[in-house]
Structures are given as C-alpha cells and as structure tokens.
Design a protein around this motif. Structure first.
Motif, PDB file in Angstrom:
ATOM      1  N   ASP A 151     -50.285 -18.038 -31.469  1.00 58.62           N
ATOM      2  CA  ASP A 151     -51.079 -17.017 -30.833  1.00 58.62           C
ATOM      3  C   ASP A 151     -50.927 -17.492 -29.518  1.00 58.62           C
ATOM      4  OD1 ASP A 151     -52.602 -14.434 -30.867  1.00 58.62           O
ATOM      5  OD2 ASP A 151     -54.216 -16.041 -30.059  1.00 58.62           O
ATOM      6  N   LYS A 152     -51.259 -18.593 -29.214  1.00 60.96           N
ATOM      7  CA  LYS A 152     -51.078 -19.174 -27.649  1.00 60.96           C
ATOM      8  C   LYS A 152     -49.793 -18.910 -27.102  1.00 60.96           C
ATOM      9  CE  LYS A 152     -52.074 -23.333 -24.909  1.00 60.96           C
ATOM     10  NZ  LYS A 152     -52.540 -22.111 -23.863  1.00 60.96           N
ATOM     11  N   LEU A 153     -48.935 -19.336 -27.792  1.00 57.93           N
ATOM     12  CA  LEU A 153     -47.353 -19.142 -27.315  1.00 57.93           C
ATOM     13  C   LEU A 153     -47.109 -17.868 -26.963  1.00 57.93           C
ATOM     14  CD1 LEU A 153     -45.463 -21.451 -29.647  1.00 57.93           C
ATOM     15  CD2 LEU A 153     -45.854 -22.034 -27.245  1.00 57.93           C
ATOM     16  N   GLY A 154     -47.610 -16.960 -28.032  1.00 54.81           N
ATOM     17  CA  GLY A 154     -47.168 -15.382 -27.756  1.00 54.81           C
ATOM     18  C   GLY A 154     -48.022 -14.826 -26.362  1.00 54.81           C
ATOM     19  N   LYS A 155     -49.099 -15.526 -26.211  1.00 50.26           N
ATOM     20  CA  LYS A 155     -49.661 -15.078 -24.741  1.00 50.26           C
ATOM     21  C   LYS A 155     -49.473 -15.898 -23.614  1.00 50.26           C
ATOM     22  CE  LYS A 155     -54.067 -14.118 -27.192  1.00 50.26           C
ATOM     23  NZ  LYS A 155     -55.276 -14.503 -27.553  1.00 50.26           N
ATOM     24  N   ASP A 156     -48.568 -16.721 -23.767  1.00 48.83           N
ATOM     25  CA  ASP A 156     -48.071 -17.663 -22.223  1.00 48.83           C
ATOM     26  C   ASP A 156     -46.866 -16.569 -21.817  1.00 48.83           C
ATOM     27  OD1 ASP A 156     -49.795 -19.587 -22.919  1.00 48.83           O
ATOM     28  OD2 ASP A 156     -48.320 -20.948 -23.700  1.00 48.83           O
ATOM     29  N   LYS A 160     -40.717 -26.413 -28.442  1.00 45.23           N
ATOM     30  CA  LYS A 160     -41.851 -26.219 -27.722  1.00 45.23           C
ATOM     31  C   LYS A 160     -43.234 -26.051 -28.584  1.00 45.23           C
ATOM     32  CE  LYS A 160     -43.711 -22.926 -24.429  1.00 45.23           C
ATOM     33  NZ  LYS A 160     -43.487 -21.742 -23.564  1.00 45.23           N
ATOM     34  N   MET A 161     -43.088 -25.344 -29.559  1.00 49.53           N
ATOM     35  CA  MET A 161     -44.436 -25.088 -30.795  1.00 49.53           C
ATOM     36  C   MET A 161     -44.737 -26.470 -31.384  1.00 49.53           C
ATOM     37  SD  MET A 161     -44.232 -22.757 -34.094  1.00 49.53           S
ATOM     38  CE  MET A 161     -42.846 -23.747 -34.599  1.00 49.53           C
ATOM     39  N   VAL A 162     -43.560 -27.201 -31.733  1.00 52.56           N
ATOM     40  CA  VAL A 162     -44.166 -28.558 -32.674  1.00 52.56           C
ATOM     41  C   VAL A 162     -44.941 -29.444 -31.472  1.00 52.56           C
ATOM     42  CG1 VAL A 162     -43.101 -30.446 -33.629  1.00 52.56           C
ATOM     43  CG2 VAL A 162     -42.525 -28.286 -34.309  1.00 52.56           C
ATOM     44  N   ALA A 163     -44.367 -29.533 -30.070  1.00 53.43           N
ATOM     45  CA  ALA A 163     -44.983 -30.310 -29.288  1.00 53.43           C
ATOM     46  C   ALA A 163     -46.502 -29.923 -28.773  1.00 53.43           C
ATOM     47  CB  ALA A 163     -44.274 -30.335 -27.795  1.00 53.43           C
ATOM     48  N   LEU A 164     -46.561 -28.483 -29.029  1.00 56.46           N
ATOM     49  CA  LEU A 164     -48.150 -27.902 -28.492  1.00 56.46           C
ATOM     50  C   LEU A 164     -48.830 -28.151 -29.597  1.00 56.46           C
ATOM     51  CD1 LEU A 164     -49.870 -26.535 -26.969  1.00 56.46           C
ATOM     52  CD2 LEU A 164     -48.844 -24.317 -27.420  1.00 56.46           C
ATOM     53  N   ILE A 165     -48.348 -27.975 -31.120  1.00 57.60           N
ATOM     54  CA  ILE A 165     -49.282 -28.196 -32.226  1.00 57.60           C
ATOM     55  C   ILE A 165     -49.494 -29.902 -32.340  1.00 57.60           C
ATOM     56  CG2 ILE A 165     -49.111 -28.543 -34.845  1.00 57.60           C
ATOM     57  CD1 ILE A 165     -47.505 -26.134 -34.956  1.00 57.60           C
ATOM     58  N   ASP A 166     -48.663 -30.616 -32.089  1.00 59.12           N
ATOM     59  CA  ASP A 166     -49.044 -31.907 -31.899  1.00 59.12           C
ATOM     60  C   ASP A 166     -50.073 -32.395 -30.976  1.00 59.12           C
ATOM     61  OD1 ASP A 166     -49.038 -34.772 -32.331  1.00 59.12           O
ATOM     62  OD2 ASP A 166     -47.090 -35.072 -31.223  1.00 59.12           O
ATOM     63  N   ARG A 167     -49.800 -32.058 -29.655  1.00 55.36           N
ATOM     64  CA  ARG A 167     -50.706 -32.108 -28.842  1.00 55.36           C
ATOM     65  C   ARG A 167     -52.208 -31.520 -28.946  1.00 55.36           C
ATOM     66  NH1 ARG A 167     -48.307 -30.088 -24.763  1.00 55.36           N
ATOM     67  NH2 ARG A 167     -49.225 -28.271 -24.245  1.00 55.36           N
ATOM     68  N   THR A 168     -52.318 -30.130 -29.384  1.00 52.23           N
ATOM     69  CA  THR A 168     -53.530 -29.662 -29.893  1.00 52.23           C
ATOM     70  C   THR A 168     -54.323 -30.470 -31.083  1.00 52.23           C
ATOM     71  OG1 THR A 168     -52.608 -27.752 -29.378  1.00 52.23           O
ATOM     72  CG2 THR A 168     -54.583 -27.576 -30.683  1.00 52.23           C
ATOM     73  N   ALA A 169     -53.378 -30.964 -32.163  1.00 48.78           N
ATOM     74  CA  ALA A 169     -54.138 -31.560 -33.183  1.00 48.78           C
ATOM     75  C   ALA A 169     -54.986 -33.045 -32.517  1.00 48.78           C
ATOM     76  CB  ALA A 169     -53.127 -32.170 -34.158  1.00 48.78           C
ATOM     77  N   LEU A 170     -53.815 -33.558 -31.764  1.00 47.51           N
ATOM     78  CA  LEU A 170     -54.646 -35.032 -31.087  1.00 47.51           C
ATOM     79  C   LEU A 170     -55.828 -34.565 -29.988  1.00 47.51           C
ATOM     80  CD1 LEU A 170     -51.149 -36.712 -29.894  1.00 47.51           C
ATOM     81  CD2 LEU A 170     -52.795 -37.558 -31.574  1.00 47.51           C
ATOM     82  N   GLU A 171     -55.765 -33.551 -29.337  1.00 45.06           N
ATOM     83  CA  GLU A 171     -57.107 -33.512 -28.511  1.00 45.06           C
ATOM     84  C   GLU A 171     -58.033 -32.883 -29.287  1.00 45.06           C
ATOM     85  OE1 GLU A 171     -55.145 -30.444 -25.835  1.00 45.06           O
ATOM     86  OE2 GLU A 171     -54.528 -31.732 -24.683  1.00 45.06           O
ATOM     87  N   ARG A 190     -37.133 -16.975 -33.293  1.00 48.78           N
ATOM     88  CA  ARG A 190     -36.270 -17.580 -34.092  1.00 48.78           C
ATOM     89  C   ARG A 190     -35.143 -18.290 -33.165  1.00 48.78           C
ATOM     90  NH1 ARG A 190     -36.699 -16.657 -39.423  1.00 48.78           N
ATOM     91  NH2 ARG A 190     -34.568 -17.455 -39.618  1.00 48.78           N
ATOM     92  N   SER A 191     -35.774 -19.509 -32.601  1.00 48.11           N
ATOM     93  CA  SER A 191     -34.906 -20.207 -31.633  1.00 48.11           C
ATOM     94  C   SER A 191     -35.322 -21.658 -31.698  1.00 48.11           C
ATOM     95  CB  SER A 191     -34.995 -19.795 -30.114  1.00 48.11           C
ATOM     96  OG  SER A 191     -36.148 -20.117 -29.569  1.00 48.11           O
ATOM     97  N   PHE A 192     -34.508 -22.784 -31.609  1.00 46.61           N
ATOM     98  CA  PHE A 192     -34.619 -24.022 -31.584  1.00 46.61           C
ATOM     99  C   PHE A 192     -35.533 -24.481 -30.468  1.00 46.61           C
ATOM    100  CE2 PHE A 192     -30.797 -23.829 -34.290  1.00 46.61           C
ATOM    101  CZ  PHE A 192     -31.373 -24.185 -35.671  1.00 46.61           C
ATOM    102  N   ALA A 193     -35.016 -23.675 -29.295  1.00 48.08           N
ATOM    103  CA  ALA A 193     -36.022 -23.782 -28.070  1.00 48.08           C
ATOM    104  C   ALA A 193     -37.509 -24.002 -28.320  1.00 48.08           C
ATOM    105  CB  ALA A 193     -35.621 -23.616 -26.959  1.00 48.08           C
ATOM    106  N   THR A 194     -37.875 -22.733 -29.053  1.00 47.51           N
ATOM    107  CA  THR A 194     -39.086 -22.435 -29.283  1.00 47.51           C
ATOM    108  C   THR A 194     -39.625 -23.411 -30.340  1.00 47.51           C
ATOM    109  OG1 THR A 194     -38.944 -19.948 -28.821  1.00 47.51           O
ATOM    110  CG2 THR A 194     -40.565 -20.628 -30.384  1.00 47.51           C
ATOM    111  N   ALA A 195     -38.937 -23.602 -31.369  1.00 47.61           N
ATOM    112  CA  ALA A 195     -39.551 -24.658 -32.322  1.00 47.61           C
ATOM    113  C   ALA A 195     -39.767 -26.041 -31.694  1.00 47.61           C
ATOM    114  CB  ALA A 195     -38.304 -24.980 -33.275  1.00 47.61           C
TER     115      ALA A 195
END
Length: 225
Positions: A220-225, A194-205, A187-192
C-alpha cells in the motif's frame, strides 16, 4: 512497542548458478549461455528490463568461464589489452551511446576479444537495434550479434526471485505471504527488489515479523509513493 534502530547493513547477493531459477521464459537464455563456445561470431547480446536477471546470468557465465565483467561506462582504452586476453562481459552498453571515445573503446575491445578467439557477452535493458550508438561500425556489429531477451516474469519465476531476495537478507516468509505479494505487486524485478528492501527495513524498525499483514502495508505504501 519501542522503535528499534535500523542499520543499513550490506546485503550479500547470491549470484551462483544454484541461486538462479530457470523458467520457460528464460530457459533459452540459460541454454545459450551454457553453450557459449558455439556463439555465432563469438558474441551474444543479452537484454531485458532492470532486475530481469541479466547481471545474475552474466556473473554465472563469468564464473564458469573465468571472464571479466565491466560496465560499458567504466571501460577505458588502457584496460582493453589485458581484458582481451580472456572472455569479457560488458554491461549496460546503451549507457555510452553518443560518447565517441567510449564507443571507440568498446569497438576496440570487441575487435581484440574476437581476434584472440575469446567470447564477448553484452547486456542492456533493450535490444541492440535501439541502443543508438553513433559509431556506425560498432552499431552494425552489435545489431548483427546473436541476441536473446529475458521476458517479464511469470508467477513461478517471480515467486522464486522473491524467495531469493528475502533469503539474501536472511528472511524466510511463509508461502502464503509470498503468494500474496506475487498476486498484488507490480510485475517487475525492480519493484521486487525495492519491495523486499522496504519490508526488511519496516520489520526491523517496528520489531515485526515478515508476514502477510506487513506485506500488505508495504504494498500500500509503495502504491502511494
């Protein structure tokens, strides 16, 4: 499926008043910024964690008052006279703690802005009491300023912020996907962000839609980083 190319295209952040979601947690801060003419002593300290909306609110205020925005670490003595002709927002004040010249410059700006009858908005992650400024006169004036904090987001605010972050990237996930993210993410805006950027990049790739399954994989990936 063939792997798609992913380009780091610039994302235009939406920083208008209409893009800022007012919730019970931040309503007082919004009200204080709306009432900027009545700030005690002509200044206000706005603090909260990274991504809490400080910069967004500072831009909204600057837009409505024709104020200039500058990071404390970028402030120079040469810029002070011109800045002091109008209202000013200084961001990340604690970044200059211990830098004697930078602190003196901010002190000069503080005094000149108020002497001109203008308003000074100061932002940081933490309250002024813990900024650790070495210049006693500056620290005392920061501690004595009217201040307001932005709290950690509730569900409604976090959902609204996610919607905005996705919309900035021209993405519009289903309500079910957004609800899933709100329930399971840190529950942090910083995580939000980072997460949205990774979702966007993953969807494009991977050439995939932004849905609950993709959201789960990214969490799950964010939780392992």
């Amino acid at each position: 499926m063939a792997r798609q190319l992913s380009f780091n295209l610039p994302v235009r952040p939406a920083l208008g008043r209409e893009d800022f979601f007012v919730s019970p947690g931040n309503a007082m801060a919004v009200a204080l910024l709306d009432g900027w003419r009545n700030w005690a002593g002509g200044k206000l300290v706005l603090y909260g964690p990274k991504g809490s909306g400080k910069s967004h609110l500072a831009h909204v205020w600057a837009s409505s008052t024709d104020a200039k925005i500058i990071k404390a670490a970028d402030l120079t003595e040469e810029a002070v006279p011109e800045l002091a002709h109008g209202h000013v927002a200084v961001e990340n004040v604690s970044d200059i703690a211990g830098n004697a010249q930078a602190e003196q410059t901010l002190f000069h700006l503080h005094n000149l802005v108020l002497a001109e009858g203008k308003r000074l908005l100061l932002t940081d992650k933490t309250p002024a009491q813990v900024w650790g400024l070495a210049l006693p006169d500056l620290q005392s004036r920061m501690q004595g300023a009217q201040s307001i904090g932005l709290p950690a987001p509730d569900d409604a605010l976090l959902s609204a912020v996610l919607t905005k972050l996705f919309a900035d990237r021209q993405l519009f996930p289903s309500p079910d996907t957004l609800s899933y993210l709100v329930r399971h993410m840190d529950r942090s805006f910083a995580t939000a962000g980072k997460m949205v950027a990774l979702i966007d990049r993953t969807a494009l790739e991977q050439g995939r839609a932004v849905n609950r399954k993709l959201a789960s994989e990214v969490l799950d990936k964010l939780g392992k980083d």
